[in-house]
Design an enzyme around this catalytic site. Sequence first.
Site, PDB file in Angstrom:
ATOM      1  N   ARG A  57       0.886  -1.284   0.075  1.00 36.21           N
ATOM      2  CA  ARG A  57       0.072  -0.187  -0.067  1.00 36.21           C
ATOM      3  C   ARG A  57       0.913   1.120   0.111  1.00 36.21           C
ATOM      4  O   ARG A  57       0.494   2.465  -0.449  1.00 36.21           O
ATOM      5  CB  ARG A  57      -0.977   0.240   1.015  1.00 36.21           C
ATOM      6  N   TYR A 109     -12.911  16.802 -17.260  1.00 38.15           N
ATOM      7  CA  TYR A 109     -13.459  15.802 -16.881  1.00 38.15           C
ATOM      8  C   TYR A 109     -14.705  15.854 -15.985  1.00 38.15           C
ATOM      9  O   TYR A 109     -14.514  16.423 -15.099  1.00 38.15           O
ATOM     10  CB  TYR A 109     -12.305  14.434 -16.663  1.00 38.15           C
ATOM     11  N   ASP A 181      -3.431  18.144 -16.896  1.00 39.80           N
ATOM     12  CA  ASP A 181      -4.049  16.714 -17.248  1.00 39.80           C
ATOM     13  C   ASP A 181      -3.567  16.469 -18.707  1.00 39.80           C
ATOM     14  O   ASP A 181      -4.334  16.836 -19.524  1.00 39.80           O
ATOM     15  CB  ASP A 181      -5.601  16.762 -16.981  1.00 39.80           C
ATOM     16  N   LYS A 206      -6.830   5.456 -19.612  1.00 44.91           N
ATOM     17  CA  LYS A 206      -7.132   5.908 -21.058  1.00 44.91           C
ATOM     18  C   LYS A 206      -5.926   5.264 -21.904  1.00 44.91           C
ATOM     19  O   LYS A 206      -5.714   4.420 -22.087  1.00 44.91           O
ATOM     20  CB  LYS A 206      -7.445   7.250 -21.286  1.00 44.91           C
TER      21      LYS A 206
END
Length: 388
Positions: A57, A109, A181, A206
């Site tokens: 983690r 987005y 982004d 993506k």
Amino acid sequence: MSKEYELDTRCVHTGELKDPQGSPHTPIYNSTTFAFDNTADLLDVVEGRREGNLYTRYGLNPTIRSLETKLATLEDAEAAFAFSSGMAAEAALFLAHGREGIICIGDAYGGTLELIADQLPLLGIPTHFLLGDELDQLESLLVNGAHMVFFETPSNPTLEVFDIAAIAAQAHHHDALLVVDNTFASPVNQQPLALGADLVVHSATKYLGGHSDITAGALIGNKALLDPIWNWRKNLGQMPAPETAAMLARSLRTLGVRVRQQNVGAMAVSQAMESHPRVQRVLYPGLESFPGHALASRQMSGFGGMLTIEVKGDGALTTAMVDRLQLFAIAPSLGGVESLVTQPVTTTHHGLTPQERSRRGISDAMVRLSVGLEDPRDLIADLKQALQ
Ligand SMILES: *Cc1c(COP(=O)(O)O)cnc(C)c1O
């Protein structure tokens, strides 16, 4: 791997662990924890004297570390953090660096808009939105202390192009950070850090993933800016699983060939659609008719696989055309090897009022296409039969 190598070479080789069994690529270490020979050895890692594996983690896992080395090289950066999704990356970024105020430029987005508009203000974080024709207000927001400027370029769904170098200079003048982004363009077509941005965000779901089969994200940039994000990611538990990290690394080895072919396909589709009698207009940065073409030619090395066409007719007629498509699947994502289509009014911008959509230049007759790796001739034929 040294920067003397070109991006495609680095995509294949950077970050690969030398495996004692001879595997050419980094194996998947699924372990959640890693064992030590003795306590002194463990303390060396826990107290940061030595880099080592500890707990998955935290990202202290060989498969994740190997992926991050590859992610960093995509943007020619010092370091990168992998995340369980693009939104996880953005959330950690805003919490670590955006608390004094965030300015979001242009369309973004849907999840990003919701996080910035509705959720971060609940924590007392001031947030602001400027559309592309409101950039004259950027200066006063920066003067008033907003510490982070954030945008997508090209943006969704109108492919609006923003000047990374100019906005970076303006943000830096006020000691603010610029975060881009880079999901739509991908690192193959655009290198925001080289143009002055401080950090790059990716929805690796993506183009980086490229096959519509993994959800992941990344933040890429200088170590000094990534370090404060470390504890947020660790304690919000935003790490991708090692299997996902390995799948993403596998996809990155073919990023260059995929994206360059998608550039070719999107250009061919754009040109065919531009001359089609049933198409009102085509928004694609590679077309000379596109308002952002000159800027895109300056700051991008390829124009990407995303385009938006506006059909002659109303929303219902457009939906009928979308429903007739055979090769393009109706789905709201992008960047995969398969071509996808979405009508923004039914998906990404469904939640906005008609007034707000029109303010953003989004019409009911718009269709966004994510061009995959099919032969562009087949894609064009499919669009033509659907437009009949
Ligand atoms: C999909 C997307 C995101 C969010 O990424 P997830 O991986 O779905 O969390 C952020 N920005 C852009 C531009 C996107 O297309």
